[in-house]
Every structure is written in structure tokens, then in C-alpha cells.
Motif scaffolding. Sequence first.
Motif, mmCIF file in Angstrom:
data_model
loop_
_atom_site.group_PDB
_atom_site.id
_atom_site.type_symbol
_atom_site.label_atom_id
_atom_site.label_comp_id
_atom_site.label_asym_id
_atom_site.label_seq_id
_atom_site.Cartn_x
_atom_site.Cartn_y
_atom_site.Cartn_z
ATOM 1 N N THR A 85 114.294 -17.175 61.662
ATOM 2 C CA THR A 85 112.888 -17.195 62.106
ATOM 3 C C THR A 85 111.976 -17.782 61.024
ATOM 4 O OG1 THR A 85 113.348 -15.233 63.405
ATOM 5 C CG2 THR A 85 111.045 -15.673 62.986
ATOM 6 N N ASN A 86 110.927 -18.447 61.450
ATOM 7 C CA ASN A 86 109.920 -19.000 60.534
ATOM 8 C C ASN A 86 108.628 -18.199 60.651
ATOM 9 O OD1 ASN A 86 110.301 -22.643 60.292
ATOM 10 N ND2 ASN A 86 111.792 -21.032 60.040
ATOM 11 N N ALA A 87 107.763 -18.347 59.659
ATOM 12 C CA ALA A 87 106.448 -17.689 59.724
ATOM 13 C C ALA A 87 105.473 -18.462 58.854
ATOM 14 C CB ALA A 87 106.549 -16.256 59.231
ATOM 15 N N VAL A 88 104.216 -18.457 59.269
ATOM 16 C CA VAL A 88 103.168 -19.072 58.452
ATOM 17 C C VAL A 88 102.017 -18.088 58.355
ATOM 18 C CG1 VAL A 88 101.611 -21.036 58.159
ATOM 19 C CG2 VAL A 88 103.799 -21.366 59.333
ATOM 20 N N ALA A 89 101.573 -17.812 57.129
ATOM 21 C CA ALA A 89 100.426 -16.921 56.913
ATOM 22 C C ALA A 89 99.269 -17.752 56.385
ATOM 23 C CB ALA A 89 100.794 -15.828 55.916
ATOM 24 N N VAL A 90 98.091 -17.508 56.936
ATOM 25 C CA VAL A 90 96.899 -18.255 56.519
ATOM 26 C C VAL A 90 95.858 -17.264 56.038
ATOM 27 C CG1 VAL A 90 95.126 -19.899 57.259
ATOM 28 C CG2 VAL A 90 97.379 -19.943 58.357
ATOM 29 N N ASN A 91 95.250 -17.552 54.896
ATOM 30 C CA ASN A 91 94.104 -16.776 54.430
ATOM 31 C C ASN A 91 92.879 -17.677 54.532
ATOM 32 O OD1 ASN A 91 96.562 -15.839 52.605
ATOM 33 N ND2 ASN A 91 95.197 -14.119 52.946
ATOM 34 N N ALA A 92 91.876 -17.186 55.251
ATOM 35 C CA ALA A 92 90.680 -18.006 55.455
ATOM 36 C C ALA A 92 89.476 -17.085 55.489
ATOM 37 C CB ALA A 92 90.805 -18.783 56.762
ATOM 38 N N ASP A 93 88.265 -17.673 55.245
ATOM 39 C CA ASP A 93 87.121 -16.784 55.024
ATOM 40 C C ASP A 93 86.700 -16.008 56.266
ATOM 41 O OD1 ASP A 93 86.150 -19.054 56.251
ATOM 42 O OD2 ASP A 93 84.373 -19.235 54.988
ATOM 43 N N ALA A 94 86.774 -16.596 57.438
ATOM 44 C CA ALA A 94 86.303 -15.883 58.624
ATOM 45 C C ALA A 94 87.380 -14.980 59.231
ATOM 46 C CB ALA A 94 85.787 -16.872 59.662
ATOM 47 N N VAL A 95 88.577 -15.505 59.401
ATOM 48 C CA VAL A 95 89.616 -14.664 60.029
ATOM 49 C C VAL A 95 90.330 -13.768 59.019
ATOM 50 C CG1 VAL A 95 90.107 -16.202 61.964
ATOM 51 C CG2 VAL A 95 91.406 -16.463 59.839
ATOM 52 N N VAL A 110 96.648 -24.739 65.241
ATOM 53 C CA VAL A 110 95.862 -23.631 64.689
ATOM 54 C C VAL A 110 95.077 -24.112 63.464
ATOM 55 C CG1 VAL A 110 96.053 -21.416 63.468
ATOM 56 C CG2 VAL A 110 97.261 -21.771 65.626
ATOM 57 N N LEU A 111 95.763 -24.807 62.560
ATOM 58 C CA LEU A 111 95.077 -25.254 61.333
ATOM 59 C C LEU A 111 94.076 -26.374 61.637
ATOM 60 C CD1 LEU A 111 98.016 -25.360 58.745
ATOM 61 C CD2 LEU A 111 96.117 -23.743 58.806
ATOM 62 N N ARG A 112 94.469 -27.291 62.498
ATOM 63 C CA ARG A 112 93.637 -28.486 62.725
ATOM 64 C C ARG A 112 92.450 -28.194 63.632
ATOM 65 N NH1 ARG A 112 97.186 -32.668 65.400
ATOM 66 N NH2 ARG A 112 96.803 -31.244 67.122
ATOM 67 N N GLU A 113 92.664 -27.331 64.616
ATOM 68 C CA GLU A 113 91.612 -27.117 65.609
ATOM 69 C C GLU A 113 91.064 -25.691 65.603
ATOM 70 O OE1 GLU A 113 93.400 -28.885 69.280
ATOM 71 O OE2 GLU A 113 94.502 -29.939 67.711
ATOM 72 N N LEU A 143 91.130 -23.173 63.643
ATOM 73 C CA LEU A 143 90.494 -22.601 62.448
ATOM 74 C C LEU A 143 89.428 -23.529 61.848
ATOM 75 C CD1 LEU A 143 93.539 -20.892 60.646
ATOM 76 C CD2 LEU A 143 91.811 -19.862 62.134
ATOM 77 N N SER A 144 88.918 -24.461 62.667
ATOM 78 C CA SER A 144 87.908 -25.397 62.141
ATOM 79 C C SER A 144 86.674 -24.687 61.605
ATOM 80 C CB SER A 144 87.470 -26.381 63.233
ATOM 81 O OG SER A 144 88.551 -27.182 63.612
ATOM 82 N N GLY A 145 86.407 -23.485 62.056
ATOM 83 C CA GLY A 145 85.241 -22.745 61.580
ATOM 84 C C GLY A 145 85.489 -21.965 60.303
ATOM 85 N N ASN A 146 86.614 -22.181 59.676
ATOM 86 C CA ASN A 146 86.981 -21.423 58.473
ATOM 87 C C ASN A 146 87.140 -22.340 57.258
ATOM 88 O OD1 ASN A 146 88.361 -18.446 59.210
ATOM 89 N ND2 ASN A 146 88.219 -19.880 60.911
ATOM 90 N N THR A 147 86.896 -21.771 56.096
ATOM 91 C CA THR A 147 87.370 -22.400 54.862
ATOM 92 C C THR A 147 88.688 -21.732 54.530
ATOM 93 O OG1 THR A 147 85.150 -22.784 54.083
ATOM 94 C CG2 THR A 147 86.874 -22.785 52.412
ATOM 95 N N ILE A 148 89.728 -22.530 54.448
ATOM 96 C CA ILE A 148 91.057 -21.964 54.215
ATOM 97 C C ILE A 148 91.319 -21.893 52.713
ATOM 98 C CG2 ILE A 148 93.540 -22.360 54.568
ATOM 99 C CD1 ILE A 148 92.787 -23.566 57.319
ATOM 100 N N ASP A 149 91.792 -20.726 52.271
ATOM 101 C CA ASP A 149 92.086 -20.554 50.843
ATOM 102 C C ASP A 149 93.566 -20.729 50.541
ATOM 103 O OD1 ASP A 149 89.488 -19.915 50.055
ATOM 104 O OD2 ASP A 149 89.734 -17.912 50.926
ATOM 105 N N ARG A 150 94.372 -20.319 51.498
ATOM 106 C CA ARG A 150 95.803 -20.362 51.220
ATOM 107 C C ARG A 150 96.568 -20.469 52.522
ATOM 108 N NH1 ARG A 150 99.984 -15.903 48.961
ATOM 109 N NH2 ARG A 150 99.234 -14.819 50.795
ATOM 110 N N VAL A 151 97.615 -21.269 52.505
ATOM 111 C CA VAL A 151 98.549 -21.262 53.626
ATOM 112 C C VAL A 151 99.935 -21.162 53.010
ATOM 113 C CG1 VAL A 151 98.385 -23.793 53.806
ATOM 114 C CG2 VAL A 151 99.413 -22.526 55.648
ATOM 115 N N CYS A 152 100.720 -20.237 53.521
ATOM 116 C CA CYS A 152 102.056 -20.130 52.957
ATOM 117 C C CYS A 152 103.028 -19.704 54.037
ATOM 118 C CB CYS A 152 102.080 -19.202 51.759
ATOM 119 S SG CYS A 152 102.136 -17.486 52.120
ATOM 120 N N GLY A 153 104.271 -20.093 53.872
ATOM 121 C CA GLY A 153 105.175 -19.762 54.953
ATOM 122 C C GLY A 153 106.638 -19.822 54.607
#
Length: 434
Positions: free
Chosen positions: A281-291, A141-144, A146-156
Motif C-alpha cells: 500500500t502507498n500513502a501520501v501525507a500533506v501538511n498545509a496551513d488551512a487543512v 488533490v495537490l494541484r486543484e 488544495l489550491s487554497g492552501n500553502t503547503i509546508d510538507r508533502v511526504c509519502g
Amino acid sequence: MLPLRVGIAGLGTVGGAVLRRLTGDAAAIAARTGRPVQVTGVAARDRAKAAPLLGEANWFDDALDLARSPDIDVFVELIGGHEGVARSAVAAAISAGKSVVTANKALLAHHGLELAAAAEAQGVALAFEAAVAGGIPVIKVLREALSGNTIDRVCGILNGTCNYILTRMEAEGLGFAECLAEAQRLGYAEADPSFDIDGFDTAHKLAILASLAFGSAPDLDAIHVEGIRSITSDDLRAADDLGYRVKLLGVAQRTDHGIETRVHPTMVAKTTALAAVHGVTNAVAVNADAVRELTLVGPGAGGDATASAVLGDIADLARGSTVLPFGRPAALLEHAPRAPMQRHEGGYYVRLSVRDRPGSIAAIATRMAAAEISFESIMQRQPVAAPRGAEPGFVPVILITHATSETTIREALDAVEAGGTIAGKPQLIRIERN
Ligand SMILES: NC(=O)c1ccc[n+]([C@@H]2O[C@H](COP(=O)([O-])OP(=O)(O)OC[C@H]3O[C@@H](n4cnc5c(N)ncnc54)[C@H](OP(=O)(O)O)[C@@H]3O)[C@@H](O)[C@H]2O)c1
């Protein structure tokens, strides 16, 4: 079509599950990828233990021999550890022109850049979907994706052991030691649990996520790491009253001072997706400009769940699909400036054991105000029963601050301590606002 020939080193929890699935589901995997996948070689320490799993695969006493074997196209490293045989066998496989699939977060966090550069130079793949959050396909998800996004934060929530312990402490009002012992009994925690509960496992995974999110080389040393040993059931009760849950988070975010990477217990509002993630359970939250915001939730460990990620990487190779390990040429992975933890800004939960006499809280508020720290709330709690080890004549007081800097709050609390109105060390938990 010629089969993709796979060599598996390490037949423990993950390796055993990968081997069983590759052999048991061979026809289904061939149908999904368009190419048969065949396990041609296997290496582990104990041949007798591995014998029932071997099938038609050749046994190798030495994982390095397997890594260099002309009879494999892909070397699957499921031994673990960032040095020793795992590192040397992966390097040997890449040098011999084999693609590598690994679940080894420690190896990637310590040597990711060097191994990625070597794989790129050899034109082979280095795939590591299983290294972070087990069965959750977050690397892809991060590598491919979301390539069209600038990611601001990833946390999990990246460590199931810690999340299990915190969930049990909150649900049952139990102490940390009791919940750790329970996790050990159930096989969720190792006999030596420090790698998990002191935050290092989360830090390894965060180093990889930060690298993918921000296009920087994995930088384990830059991560501020705290574990969950200091969290008490009083903290979890207070968090609950205030509308929060406490989670061990790995957070990587862009700030004005550089990329901030930190692992620590965190108060998250009950309304957030991460607060609803319980148990192992695990979880990862991503904040990015497009999504805007995206949260992935799923099993972070276990043989089958982790094997799912390993098999996904093998299936990509069977389809002929390879991507650069970190999504861009290794030479372009920047050494991004890292924001020091002292510059971190956010709200804080502070629990103090305050002398029960008039003026104590006012004295604390004055010292905090002098540091320009303002409060969202102040709660004086009368414990139903005095907590074990509580000082007589002192009462717990909980402060929730508005955003301030790490340096400011630490200095203010030092001043409060020096003022003599509190007993023991202040408890401090950072608040993540969304
Ligand atoms: N377990 C999980 O849920 C999980 C989740 C995500 C990622 N991972 C990662 O997956 C990797 C494997 O973890 P695991 O839990 O499967 O470990 P494990 O159960 O301890 O298995 C390790 C395997 O490696 C073999 N091994 C050890 N030293 C070796 C050597 N010198 N040469 C050849 N084989 C050797 C062991 O052989 P013997 O059995 O003969 O001793 C065993 O089969 C690690 O990098 C881990 O971080 C695990």
C-alpha cells in the motif's frame, strides 16, 4: 455527441487494464461523463499478443504514428521510460494538438517542465494522475483541491516494493535479502530491483509531488536519495521497542534554507498514519496551513488501480475539463532554491557496535556532547544471539538524538569512528517527528 477518440500506446499491465475497462465499461463511462469514449487506435510492440484485446481499434506498429493520427483526440502513453519512444510520441502528440494522458513518472520527473510548456502552448492537456501512487488521486488533490492552501510538507510511502519488504522484515524478523527474494517470487519486485529498493522510483514520484506542492519545476537532481538495502532486522526490532516503524519515505518540505527534497529510510512514530501503512500500500501525507494535515492511503500500483487514475484523467477530458499540467503556467514554475541535505535538521537513530568495556559509551557520549548533540535515549542491547558478522567483544548500542543537523551528526560520528571504540560503520536512520 461525438465520442472522445482515444489512442493507447503500450498494452502491458496498465495499458491492458485501461483498454479492458474502456471497452468493457464503455456505457458506464459515457453515463458518468456525458460523452462516449471510444478507443480508436492501439500501439504496442507485439501485435499477436495484443490481438485478443484489440476489438474495433486500429493497430499501429509505430506509437509515433498513433500519436499523430487524425483519428484520435487523446494519446494515452503507457509504454514507460523517460527517453525513446515514450518521450518522442508524447512530444509528437502534443505538437499534433492532441491531449496526452500518461502514467509515466520518469518522463514527468525528467521532462515535466518542457512537456508542460509545450502542452500549454498547444492548448492541450497533459494529465498524469497515474504517475504517482497509482490509484491514489494525489495529483488532483495537490494541484486543484488544495489550491487554497500553502503547503509546508508533502511526504509519502511511494514505493510498494520497499514497503512490502520492510513490513515483512518487521513482522517476521527476516533479513532484507530473504524478504526481497519473497517479493520477487510474488511479483512485487522486479528481477532487477535496484530502481525500487535504491529509492529512485520514489525520487521520480517525489519530484512530481514537490513540483505540485511548491510551484517549482520538477528537479530530480536536487533530491537526496538513499534506499533500504542497509536496513537490518536489528534496526526494525529496536525501532519497535522505541515506538517507531521504519518506512522508505519521500519527503519534500519548506525550510529556512529552501525546499528540502529527500528519499531515505525513516523512523516514524507508531502513532502516525504513515506507520499504519503496511505491505504494498502507498500513502501520501500533506501538511498545509488551512487543512493542517491530510493523509491519503491506497493502492500504489497494479493494473486496475493504476488504470483507475488513467481513466479519471480520460473522463476529465471527456467532460471538457482541462487544467494546466502543474496547476499554473509553466513560465511561473519557479526554480525554487533547494536546501542541501547537509542542512537537514532532525532527530537521528544511531546504531553502533561498541567495544564492550568500561568507559566506551562515556567516550562516545563525550564526543557527541562536544558537537552539542543531546540524547533522548541511549539503549545498550544484549542480542539474544550475536548478529551474523558481529564482532566478538562488541555490543549494539542505540542512540536517539534530539534535533541536530546532518553535518553535525556526520562529523560527530566520524570522530567516534576515529576514536576506535566502535566496530564497523555506524547505522544512521533519520527520524520524522510527525
Ligand atoms: N505497473 C504498475 O503498477 C504501474 C503503476 C503506476 C505507473 N506505471 C507506469 O505505467 C507505464 C506502463 O507500465 P506497465 O507496468 O504497464 O509496463 P509493461 O507491463 O512493461 O507494459 C509496457 C507496454 O509498452 C509496450 N512497448 C514497449 N516498447 C514499445 C515501443 N517501442 N512501442 C510501442 N509499445 C511499446 C510493451 O509492448 P509489448 O507488450 O508488445 O512488449 C507493453 O505493452 C510506465 O510508465 C510505468 O512507470 C505502472
